[in-house]
Design an enzyme around this catalytic site. Structure first.
Site, mmCIF file in Angstrom:
data_model
loop_
_atom_site.group_PDB
_atom_site.id
_atom_site.type_symbol
_atom_site.label_atom_id
_atom_site.label_comp_id
_atom_site.label_asym_id
_atom_site.label_seq_id
_atom_site.Cartn_x
_atom_site.Cartn_y
_atom_site.Cartn_z
ATOM 1 N N LYS A 178 0.862 -1.183 0.000
ATOM 2 C CA LYS A 178 0.000 0.000 0.000
ATOM 3 C C LYS A 178 0.900 1.234 0.000
ATOM 4 O O LYS A 178 1.950 1.243 0.665
ATOM 5 C CB LYS A 178 -0.877 -0.032 1.258
ATOM 6 N N SER A 234 -9.760 2.067 2.877
ATOM 7 C CA SER A 234 -8.807 2.773 2.053
ATOM 8 C C SER A 234 -7.806 1.881 1.318
ATOM 9 O O SER A 234 -7.210 2.336 0.343
ATOM 10 C CB SER A 234 -8.042 3.779 2.915
ATOM 11 N N SER A 280 -10.024 -0.487 7.009
ATOM 12 C CA SER A 280 -9.419 -0.366 5.673
ATOM 13 C C SER A 280 -8.730 -1.613 5.133
ATOM 14 O O SER A 280 -8.332 -1.627 3.970
ATOM 15 C CB SER A 280 -8.437 0.802 5.641
HETATM 16 N N1 GLN Z 1 -13.351 4.340 6.267
HETATM 17 C C1 GLN Z 1 -12.706 4.689 7.504
HETATM 18 C C2 GLN Z 1 -12.241 6.119 7.455
HETATM 19 O O1 GLN Z 1 -12.472 6.729 6.496
HETATM 20 C C3 GLN Z 1 -11.565 3.750 7.812
HETATM 21 C C4 GLN Z 1 -10.328 4.043 7.083
HETATM 22 C C5 GLN Z 1 -9.156 3.234 7.520
HETATM 23 O O2 GLN Z 1 -9.290 2.173 8.146
HETATM 24 N N2 GLN Z 1 -7.983 3.738 7.199
HETATM 25 O O3 GLN Z 1 -11.645 6.641 8.343
#
Ligand code: GLN
Length: 492
Positions: A79, A154, A178
């Protein structure tokens, strides 16, 4: 060989050690697939063929010399939130468009030391804030199962790359879902480890008390191989825990599903917005686990309504502090011709951060400001403790807790959900991070549009082996994890 991308990590490791194919052949195979197919998926932000081939040659030499590890020569994708020495690390943000880290994240260092070959860096929501990967400044990534749908976020690039067979496995990070949600949207297995199990050193920080890295792959077995490499204490991360690391691969069969007590939170299956197909597939998977010998136990998780508001105060509060370092002075995007220092800060940040990141900085700064700190931030911390206690109480009676990973399957690209709609989609994943617990997503079938559905299993602290083991046994009795999107069936 045209079908190297169909092999599991164990099969790849065996093939390499028995010299059925070389790391160079395997790496070239994946690079060819990326060159041919990633224009449709758009999972990679940066592909690093030269470095990958050099690493593959080194891996082949190590394999020949007999000093290879279990995974030497197998490719992976990182990532774009993991700092990589000499390779751009953008975190999906324009503000880091020109950022080349002088060091590797510990996770990257460990994958390199294990002889894994880095194919490149994959797309993500800007600073990991989002659930669709659309907030990346380089643009949206497609879901391999339906190219006009999002892969989730994400870690959407990680999920899409693996689901399209453009990488055998990938790293992701999970601050509020995410790893689990994109794994769910793309039909993969993804593990969010206990907070402190994997080093956060060199991972671009979003919300430091919630961030955790983990593996995303086709199966629990594939995840176990990557966990064996990345888990462990790191002196460079003071929140990483000094605790012996399991051999996750060796432990894949240690937990018996027979007699396993699976908690079913009453509150979770009556959530408004829980898609009927998702509910049905998750219930079928639980039935299967029951047939395999597990007992389903109804439990209460009374704090469910507090998950979204609590997370969306704490995460932005920490983000607003973490992101203050992007000031246009030290590194990252800098505006043209600033009039003075204040103008430089303001314009560099306004130009460099996208709208969702700006929204979170505003919310977080507000929640932390003098007059509101007690009412919002301190209150949220207290509720966070209650959420944790809710889980600990539940674990007195059950071994693991089952839930969907997300209330829906993948959204259409450009669906343009309002921030609140988007945040509500995180209902099933956030509490795990707030409590610091481990959890895993496993694919358990498809909805009426042939989009993957995921089951989430939440474990008590340090139960990664148990979670991987349960899913591994489920996967030996089912074949959802072997299904492939049409694009993954294409040959390069
Ligand atoms: N969708 C969640 C957010 O926007 C989780 C994102 C994540 O786990 N990095 O914060």
């Amino acid at each position: 060989m045209t079908d190297l991308h169909r092999l599991s990590i164990r099969e790849l490791a065996e093939g390499l050690s028995q010299a059925k194919f070389s790391s160079r052949e395997l790496t070239e195979h994946y690079l060819q697939r990326i060159a041919k197919l990633d224009s449709q998926v758009k999972s990679y932000v940066t592909v690093t063929p030269e470095q990958a081939l050099a690493e593959a040659n080194a891996a082949d030499a190590a394999l020949k010399a007999g000093n290879a590890t279990a995974l030497t020569g197998i490719p992976l994708a990182h990532k774009d939130i993991f700092c990589t020495k000499g390779i751009k690390t953008t975190a999906g943000s324009k503000i880091l468009d020109n950022f080349i880290s002088p060091y590797d994240a510990t996770v990257v260092e460990k994958t390199k030391a294990a002889g894994l070959v880095t194919l490149g860096k994959v797309n993500m929501d800007e600073f990991a804030m989002g659930s669709t990967s659309e907030s990346s400044y380089v643009g949206a990534t497609s879901n391999p199962w339906a190219l006009d749908h999002v892969p989730g976020g994400s870690s959407g690039g990680s999920a899409a790359a693996v689901a399209a067979d453009l990488a055998p496995f990938a790293t992701g990070t999970d601050t509020g879902g995410s790893i689990r949600q994109p794994a769910s949207f793309c039909g993969l297995t993804g593990l969010k480890p206990t907070y402190g199990r994997v080093s956060r050193f060199g991972i671009i920080a979003y919300a430091s008390s919630l961030d955790q890295a983990g593996p995303m792959a086709r199966s629990a077995e594939d995840c176990a191989y990557l966990m064996n490499v990345i888990a462990g204490h790191d002196a460079k991360d003071s929140t990483s825990v000094k605790k012996e690391v399991d051999d996750y691969v060796a432990n894949l069969s240690t937990t018996s599903v027979k007699g396993l007590r699976i908690g079913i939170p009453k509150q979770y299956f009556n959530v408004v917005g829980l898609d009927a197909d998702v509910k049905a597939r998750v219930e079928e998977s639980l039935k299967k686990l029951e047939e395999m010998g597990a007992t389903l136990v109804e439990i209460d998780l009374n704090m469910t309504e507090a998950y979204v508001p609590t997370y969306y105060l704490i995460a932005p509060a920490e983000a607003s502090s973490n992101l203050s370092r992007y000031d246009g002075v030290r590194y990252g995007h800098r505006c043209e011709n600033p009039a003075d220092l204040m103008d430089l800060y303001k314009r560099s940040r306004s130009e460099g951060f996208g709208p969702e990141v700006q929204r979170r900085i505003l919310i977080g700064t507000y929640a932390l400001s003098a007059g509101y700190y007690d009412a919002y931030y301190v209150k949220a911390q207290k509720v966070r403790r209650l959420i944790q206690q809710d889980f600990l109480k539940a674990f007195e009676n059950v071994d693991v807790i089952a839930a969907p990973s997300a209330p829906t399957t993948a959204y259409k690209i450009g669906a343009n959900l309002s921030p609140t709609e988007m945040y509500l989609g995180d209902i099933y994943t956030l509490a795990v991070n707030l409590a610091g617990l481990p959890a895993i997503n496993a694919p358990v079938g498809f909805d009426k549009d042939s989009l993957p559905v995921g089951l989430q299993l939440i474990g008590n602290y340090w139960s990664e082996s148990q979670l991987l083991s349960i899913v591994h046994q489920y996967q030996q009795n089912t074949d959802w994890h072997t299904k492939r999107a049409a694009i993954a069936e294409e040959n390069a």
